[in-house]
Design a protein around this motif. Sequence first.
Motif, short mmCIF file in Angstrom:
data_model
loop_
_atom_site.label_atom_id
_atom_site.label_comp_id
_atom_site.label_asym_id
_atom_site.label_seq_id
_atom_site.Cartn_x
_atom_site.Cartn_y
_atom_site.Cartn_z
N GLN A 210 36.42 28.46 26.30
CA GLN A 210 36.91 29.50 26.66
C GLN A 210 36.86 29.16 29.48
O GLN A 210 38.16 29.61 29.61
N LYS A 338 38.58 25.97 33.99
CA LYS A 338 39.75 27.02 33.88
C LYS A 338 39.18 28.50 33.88
O LYS A 338 40.11 29.02 33.68
N GLY A 339 38.65 28.77 34.22
CA GLY A 339 37.76 29.91 34.61
C GLY A 339 36.47 29.93 34.88
O GLY A 339 35.52 28.83 35.31
N GLY A 352 40.26 33.94 35.09
CA GLY A 352 41.29 32.16 35.38
C GLY A 352 41.57 32.23 34.11
O GLY A 352 42.87 33.15 33.54
N GLU A 353 42.44 30.90 33.14
CA GLU A 353 43.54 30.75 32.51
C GLU A 353 43.19 31.79 31.18
O GLU A 353 44.37 32.63 30.81
N ARG A 354 42.17 32.38 30.98
CA ARG A 354 41.71 32.74 29.80
C ARG A 354 40.99 34.20 30.16
O ARG A 354 39.72 33.92 29.66
#
Length: 446
Positions: A210, A338-339, A352-354
């Motif tokens: 994630q 991504k985060g 972040g992204e998710r």
Amino acid sequence: MTQLLGRRSFLISSTALAATAMLTRPAFGITPGKDRLRLGLVGCGGRGIGAACDALLADPDVELVAIADLFPETLETYAAKLVEQFTSPWRGELMQESQALELVAKRAQVPPNRRFAGWEAYRELCALPEVDIVLLAAPPVFRPLHLEAALAHGKHVFMEKPVCVDPVGGRKLMELATIADEKKLCVVAGTQRRHQAEYVEGIQRIHDGQIGDILSAQCYWLMEGYVGSNLRHPEIAPEQMEYQVRNWFCFVWASGDHIVEQHVHNIDVINWALQGRAPESCTALGGRGVDLPMPAYGNRYSHFAADFDYGNNLHVASYCRQEPMTSGKVTERIIGTKGVIEFKGMQTEITGERPWRFSGESPNPYVQEHVNLIRAVRSGNHINETRSVTSSTMLAVLARESAYTGRALRHDWLWKTSKLNLTPDTWGWGVKPIDPLPVPGVYSIT
């Protein structure tokens, strides 16, 4: 001299542990088994009594049947200390004193012939056929010795962290991990974050990708005051073994220093997130506050900072401090492509992204680790946390020794080559010389 804090005072007052608010919601998620499980406790100090309390709360069909400690007076006060733990405000006032007294009377009455004191007390307790699970909560230097005895007698084990103080002890623990596997004996460690809902879900999200690939991480245990510095029996000369065991937090040979004894919790979270991947090396620094006089307060440091180099530009920064008049911070942060995830108890979240924020139920992790151990024992589903807690403990040892020497140290060298052994050659009362305070550039490691 600046005011010094004990463990309980810190746990109640520190804003760094604001997440302990979740501990006011007990959740004993286990179905009572048909067979009663019997506990033996080795080490009747604050953490030992706390572990016994947690295990008794974890399951109504568990009872405490034997206790052991170096000091005979602790055996006489164990019941009163259990009651005090059950009714402590730190536990969110789980029960009234009358309820605690009733619980102890029914499930924690230890007869005199199962109370053992002295240097061989742990062996006598482990040999009892009446004991199914041994709780190991003596000072860390004793852990390899005590775990070996428990496994030799076929006992399942809960052992407090850390589990060693040096490379010789670490290698011994890895041997014992294999023995536990061979005998199908369950071992759970006191790294309670691995049983805490926020951490379990957060780490799983990391492993599921994630936050993407991990780029870097930081972990912190910064606090006001020195844990364990409310000196016990100051009338005893510090050079006596008895004084050093009673004040084990102050002495490196007994505790491993606070980076090993306490900060191992945060280091373990990073180790968990990295799925046990070992760093190539560590460069660390540290020192000692001037208000910790020697020899009464031993030869420990008061602060450390470390850089773990994992290669391929992946670095983990580690910070711990126990000093009065300083701000607190207890957290872990992991940065990915991504985060970013930050663990702050129930405030655990990913940005972040998710994005994600923990919102589920969170049983008391100090109880939950015993719930999980008891479930494993009852079901026959083998669980063995010896390797993971040893790996994390040795990362803390690596940082400590790098700070002491003032040199970058390789992880492989510490594990495979170092002969450092802080365990006394013989156990007994009498004079034990105090090693000087480690001075970088002067101190050396074998």
